[in-house]
Scaffold this motif. Structure first.
Motif, PDB file in Angstrom:
ATOM      1  N   ILE A   6      34.018  52.455  48.002  1.00  0.00           N
ATOM      2  CA  ILE A   6      34.874  51.237  48.005  1.00  0.00           C
ATOM      3  C   ILE A   6      34.295  50.056  47.590  1.00  0.00           C
ATOM      4  CG2 ILE A   6      36.423  49.918  49.537  1.00  0.00           C
ATOM      5  CD1 ILE A   6      37.592  52.874  49.358  1.00  0.00           C
ATOM      6  N   VAL A   7      35.049  49.345  46.864  1.00  0.00           N
ATOM      7  CA  VAL A   7      34.489  48.049  46.492  1.00  0.00           C
ATOM      8  C   VAL A   7      35.364  47.024  47.067  1.00  0.00           C
ATOM      9  CG1 VAL A   7      34.395  46.510  44.424  1.00  0.00           C
ATOM     10  CG2 VAL A   7      33.899  48.921  44.031  1.00  0.00           C
ATOM     11  N   VAL A   8      34.650  45.997  47.564  1.00  0.00           N
ATOM     12  CA  VAL A   8      35.391  44.912  48.263  1.00  0.00           C
ATOM     13  C   VAL A   8      35.279  43.472  47.278  1.00  0.00           C
ATOM     14  CG1 VAL A   8      35.588  43.190  50.110  1.00  0.00           C
ATOM     15  CG2 VAL A   8      35.048  45.684  50.518  1.00  0.00           C
ATOM     16  N   ARG A   9      36.393  43.148  46.971  1.00  0.00           N
ATOM     17  CA  ARG A   9      36.282  42.097  45.800  1.00  0.00           C
ATOM     18  C   ARG A   9      37.266  40.954  46.401  1.00  0.00           C
ATOM     19  NH1 ARG A   9      41.265  41.693  43.548  1.00  0.00           N
ATOM     20  NH2 ARG A   9      42.393  43.814  43.314  1.00  0.00           N
ATOM     21  N   ASP A  10      37.052  39.829  45.556  1.00  0.00           N
ATOM     22  CA  ASP A  10      37.923  38.528  46.108  1.00  0.00           C
ATOM     23  C   ASP A  10      39.354  38.939  45.560  1.00  0.00           C
ATOM     24  OD1 ASP A  10      36.229  36.724  47.275  1.00  0.00           O
ATOM     25  OD2 ASP A  10      35.433  36.367  45.228  1.00  0.00           O
ATOM     26  N   PHE A  11      40.427  38.464  46.431  1.00  0.00           N
ATOM     27  CA  PHE A  11      41.808  38.129  46.178  1.00  0.00           C
ATOM     28  C   PHE A  11      42.101  37.583  44.662  1.00  0.00           C
ATOM     29  CE2 PHE A  11      45.654  35.429  46.172  1.00  0.00           C
ATOM     30  CZ  PHE A  11      46.585  36.510  46.384  1.00  0.00           C
ATOM     31  N   ARG A  12      43.130  38.241  44.121  1.00  0.00           N
ATOM     32  CA  ARG A  12      43.743  37.547  42.894  1.00  0.00           C
ATOM     33  C   ARG A  12      45.240  37.531  42.907  1.00  0.00           C
ATOM     34  NH1 ARG A  12      39.873  41.429  39.817  1.00  0.00           N
ATOM     35  NH2 ARG A  12      41.542  42.758  39.936  1.00  0.00           N
ATOM     36  N   GLY A  46      39.776  29.514  53.431  1.00  0.00           N
ATOM     37  CA  GLY A  46      40.673  30.726  53.590  1.00  0.00           C
ATOM     38  C   GLY A  46      39.732  31.874  52.845  1.00  0.00           C
ATOM     39  N   ILE A  47      40.094  33.115  53.254  1.00  0.00           N
ATOM     40  CA  ILE A  47      39.321  34.394  52.618  1.00  0.00           C
ATOM     41  C   ILE A  47      40.352  35.248  52.534  1.00  0.00           C
ATOM     42  CG2 ILE A  47      37.544  35.943  53.022  1.00  0.00           C
ATOM     43  CD1 ILE A  47      36.011  33.812  54.423  1.00  0.00           C
ATOM     44  N   ILE A  48      40.575  35.839  51.440  1.00  0.00           N
ATOM     45  CA  ILE A  48      41.283  37.261  51.309  1.00  0.00           C
ATOM     46  C   ILE A  48      40.452  38.233  50.349  1.00  0.00           C
ATOM     47  CG2 ILE A  48      43.628  38.307  50.544  1.00  0.00           C
ATOM     48  CD1 ILE A  48      44.702  35.511  50.904  1.00  0.00           C
ATOM     49  N   LEU A  49      40.172  39.433  51.109  1.00  0.00           N
ATOM     50  CA  LEU A  49      39.627  40.485  50.427  1.00  0.00           C
ATOM     51  C   LEU A  49      40.276  41.540  50.188  1.00  0.00           C
ATOM     52  CD1 LEU A  49      36.150  40.093  52.816  1.00  0.00           C
ATOM     53  CD2 LEU A  49      36.731  39.237  50.476  1.00  0.00           C
ATOM     54  N   ILE A  50      39.909  42.198  49.110  1.00  0.00           N
ATOM     55  CA  ILE A  50      40.601  43.295  48.574  1.00  0.00           C
ATOM     56  C   ILE A  50      39.717  44.248  48.654  1.00  0.00           C
ATOM     57  CG2 ILE A  50      42.070  44.241  46.780  1.00  0.00           C
ATOM     58  CD1 ILE A  50      43.362  41.846  48.191  1.00  0.00           C
ATOM     59  N   ALA A  51      40.277  45.648  48.873  1.00  0.00           N
ATOM     60  CA  ALA A  51      39.604  46.868  48.878  1.00  0.00           C
ATOM     61  C   ALA A  51      40.130  47.868  47.985  1.00  0.00           C
ATOM     62  CB  ALA A  51      39.337  47.508  50.454  1.00  0.00           C
ATOM     63  N   GLU A  52      39.116  48.356  47.036  1.00  0.00           N
ATOM     64  CA  GLU A  52      39.976  49.401  46.118  1.00  0.00           C
ATOM     65  C   GLU A  52      38.690  50.559  45.846  1.00  0.00           C
ATOM     66  OE1 GLU A  52      41.092  46.923  43.250  1.00  0.00           O
ATOM     67  OE2 GLU A  52      39.230  46.708  42.189  1.00  0.00           O
ATOM     68  N   PRO A  53      39.057  51.676  45.525  1.00  0.00           N
ATOM     69  CA  PRO A  53      38.258  52.718  45.186  1.00  0.00           C
ATOM     70  C   PRO A  53      37.430  52.150  43.938  1.00  0.00           C
ATOM     71  CG  PRO A  53      40.269  53.740  45.479  1.00  0.00           C
ATOM     72  CD  PRO A  53      40.394  52.296  45.490  1.00  0.00           C
ATOM     73  N   ARG A  54      36.155  52.453  44.026  1.00  0.00           N
ATOM     74  CA  ARG A  54      35.201  51.966  42.938  1.00  0.00           C
ATOM     75  C   ARG A  54      35.723  52.633  41.409  1.00  0.00           C
ATOM     76  NH1 ARG A  54      30.429  50.174  42.862  1.00  0.00           N
ATOM     77  NH2 ARG A  54      30.161  50.724  45.042  1.00  0.00           N
TER      78      ARG A  54
END
Length: 159
Positions: A6-12, A46-54
């Motif tokens: 899993i990769v965790v990245r910033d919200f878009r 404010g923090i919004i983090l997104i998880a997605e498969p690498r």
């Protein structure tokens, strides 16, 4: 299903549709509106983090919303797509939130969890959270109580 890294990245802003889809399949969580996420994403702290498969960029499997206000922070919303639960996604999101908050002024982070959500309570305990309060009738949908949990952060802001 195999467990994918899993990769965790910033919200878009383009993530809003997927966030709302995951939220709809998670009735136990706080049901926010699109405007709530938009406002948080534009709020200082404010923090919004997104998880997605690498290997699948853009295939969101979870998200976390938090707010830092001075020396305190709160994880306000967290959800993982049903078919990715118990695969480390929530843990990865929370750890990344802790890492980011440790680099700011927050000294402790709070969250509320349904009293009946034993899986989430065990996860939070394993990440260093402890009970510090109870909110009776907290969840409007069914009147369930919420436990308030707290975790100390390192308190060493990055320069």
């Amino acid at each position: 299903m195999e467990v994918k890294p899993i990769v965790v990245r910033d919200f878009r802003p383009a993530d809003l549709r997927s966030i709302l889809e995951i939220q709809l399949t998670s009735p136990e969580m706080a049901q926010w509106h699109r405007a709530d996420y938009e406002a948080l994403s534009q709020t200082s702290g404010g923090i919004i983090l997104i998880a997605e498969p690498r290997d699948e960029p853009g295939a969101m499997v979870g998200f976390l919303a938090a707010l830092e206000t001075g020396q305190e922070a709160e994880i306000q919303n967290l959800a993982v797509r049903f078919d990715y639960r118990r695969r480390g996604v929530a843990r990865a999101l929370i750890r990344e939130a802790h890492r980011r908050l440790d680099g700011r002024s927050a000294r402790q982070v709070f969250l509320e969890v349904r009293l009946s959500n034993l899986a989430a309570r065990n996860l939070y305990r394993s990440l260093g959270y402890s009970e510090c309060g109870l909110r009776r009738g907290y969840y409007a949908s069914d009147g369930e109580d919420a436990l308030v949990l707290r975790r100390q952060l390192s308190g060493v802001p990055s320069d």
